[in-house]
Scaffold this active site. Structure first.
Site, short mmCIF file in Angstrom:
data_model
loop_
_atom_site.label_atom_id
_atom_site.label_comp_id
_atom_site.label_asym_id
_atom_site.label_seq_id
_atom_site.Cartn_x
_atom_site.Cartn_y
_atom_site.Cartn_z
N LYS A 1 -76.20 5.53 59.41
CA LYS A 1 -75.96 5.33 60.84
C LYS A 1 -75.18 4.03 61.09
O LYS A 1 -74.25 4.02 61.88
CB LYS A 1 -77.29 5.30 61.62
N ARG B 1 -87.02 5.93 68.78
CA ARG B 1 -87.65 6.37 67.54
C ARG B 1 -88.94 7.15 67.78
O ARG B 1 -89.54 7.61 66.83
CB ARG B 1 -87.97 5.16 66.68
N ARG C 1 -80.16 -0.22 47.38
CA ARG C 1 -79.37 -1.06 48.30
C ARG C 1 -79.66 -2.55 48.06
O ARG C 1 -80.81 -2.93 47.84
CB ARG C 1 -79.74 -0.68 49.74
N ARG D 1 -83.90 -5.72 50.54
CA ARG D 1 -84.67 -5.86 51.78
C ARG D 1 -86.12 -5.52 51.46
O ARG D 1 -86.38 -4.58 50.72
CB ARG D 1 -84.14 -4.87 52.83
N ARG E 1 -91.51 4.81 55.71
CA ARG E 1 -90.52 4.91 56.80
C ARG E 1 -90.12 6.37 57.00
O ARG E 1 -89.91 6.81 58.14
CB ARG E 1 -89.28 4.05 56.48
P1 AMP Z 1 -83.59 -0.11 60.73
O1 AMP Z 1 -82.70 -1.23 60.37
O2 AMP Z 1 -83.09 0.72 61.89
O3 AMP Z 1 -83.98 0.74 59.54
O4 AMP Z 1 -84.97 -0.77 61.27
C1 AMP Z 1 -85.76 -1.57 60.43
C2 AMP Z 1 -87.15 -1.70 61.01
O5 AMP Z 1 -87.10 -2.30 62.30
C3 AMP Z 1 -87.92 -0.41 61.22
O6 AMP Z 1 -88.53 0.06 60.04
C4 AMP Z 1 -88.94 -0.86 62.27
O7 AMP Z 1 -89.97 -1.64 61.71
C5 AMP Z 1 -88.10 -1.78 63.15
N1 AMP Z 1 -87.46 -1.01 64.24
C6 AMP Z 1 -86.13 -0.80 64.41
N2 AMP Z 1 -85.90 -0.05 65.51
C7 AMP Z 1 -87.12 0.23 66.03
C8 AMP Z 1 -87.58 0.98 67.16
N3 AMP Z 1 -86.73 1.61 67.97
N4 AMP Z 1 -88.92 1.04 67.39
C9 AMP Z 1 -89.80 0.41 66.59
N5 AMP Z 1 -89.44 -0.29 65.51
C10 AMP Z 1 -88.12 -0.40 65.22
#
Ligand code: AMP
Length: 222
Positions: A13, A88, A127, A161, A172
């Site tokens: 994404k 989400r 990654r 990460r 996740r």
């Molecule tokens: P991402 O970089 O989108 O994979 O997000 C990394 C982490 O940030 C996720 O695993 C969540 O812990 C937190 N996070 C990101 N977006 C959201 C969201 N819309 N709602 C809740 N937690 C989020």
């Protein structure tokens, strides 16, 4: 052009959003990046969010919803935006619907990038990101740096990460299937869902999404 990008973690994404931002001039609003920036700055919000993120859990809705609904009202998002990582779950989706209503805007489309779980694990567990600039991203097999563990772009150290460890990736994915996937039906019923095969090359995925968004934009002007 109010767009949201949906799909499991590791679907690409962020990669696609960067390209679409250049194609269509809409800001890329990524909740994960915003939260990581808060952590890097050492803010209270960042501190609250970090333990959820490291465990692969969702950060509480109140925190995220407030952050996003404020961000989409910024001047640079007046003509549209590309949301990545939000909504989400059901609660976040209805908060977004309410925000649209309040702002008298509407969603143009929800773009879904589909990738199988095992591919997600392969992509994310390999990654590596630059400690200085997390947008410098590599993969140990698919896109290795010239020198192992060192960023090609600025010579900084590459790290994994915390949430890219296998057990956390699986968590996740579980959350994605249980909480985010049900939203697909919501957008599909509204006739807004567009699906893309995320197992193809980044260039192919980009070409498909760009063509779809260009058509949607044309329809908006008619
Ligand atoms: P991402 O970089 O989108 O994979 O997000 C990394 C982490 O940030 C996720 O695993 C969540 O812990 C937190 N996070 C990101 N977006 C959201 C969201 N819309 N709602 C809740 N937690 C989020």
């Amino acid at each position: 052009m109010n767009l949201i990008l949906l799909g499991p973690p590791g679907a690409g994404k962020g990669t696609q959003a960067d390209r679409l931002r250049e194609d269509f001039g809409v800001p890329h609003i990524a909740t994960g990046n915003m939260l990581r920036a808060e952590i890097a700055e050492g803010t209270e919000l960042g501190e609250q969010a970090k333990r959820y993120m490291d465990a692969g859990e969702l950060v509480p809705d109140e925190v995220i919803v407030e952050m996003i609904t404020r961000r989409i009202e910024d001047a640079d998002a007046a003509d549209g935006f590309l949301l990545d990582g939000f909504p989400r779950n059901e609660q976040q989706a209805s908060s977004l619907d309410e925000a649209f209503e309040r702002l008298e805007r509407r969603l143009t489309a929800a773009l879904l990038i589909m990738v199988a779980d095992e591919e997600v694990v392969r992509r994310l567990s390999g990654r590596r990101v630059c400690v200085k600039n997390p947008s410098h991203v590599y993969h140990v097999e698919l896109d290795p740096p010239k020198h192992e563990g060192v960023c090609d772009q600025d010579g900084s150290r590459l790290v994994q990460r915390e949430d890219d460890r296998e057990a956390t990736i699986r968590r996740r994915l579980e959350i994605y299937h249980a909480q985010t996937e049900p939203l697909l039906a919501h957008y599909d019923r509204a006739g807004l869902l567009r699906r893309f095969d995320g197992q193809r090359s980044p260039e192919e995925v980009h070409a498909h999404i760009r063509a779809t968004v260009a058509t949607l934009r044309l329809e908006e002007t008619l």
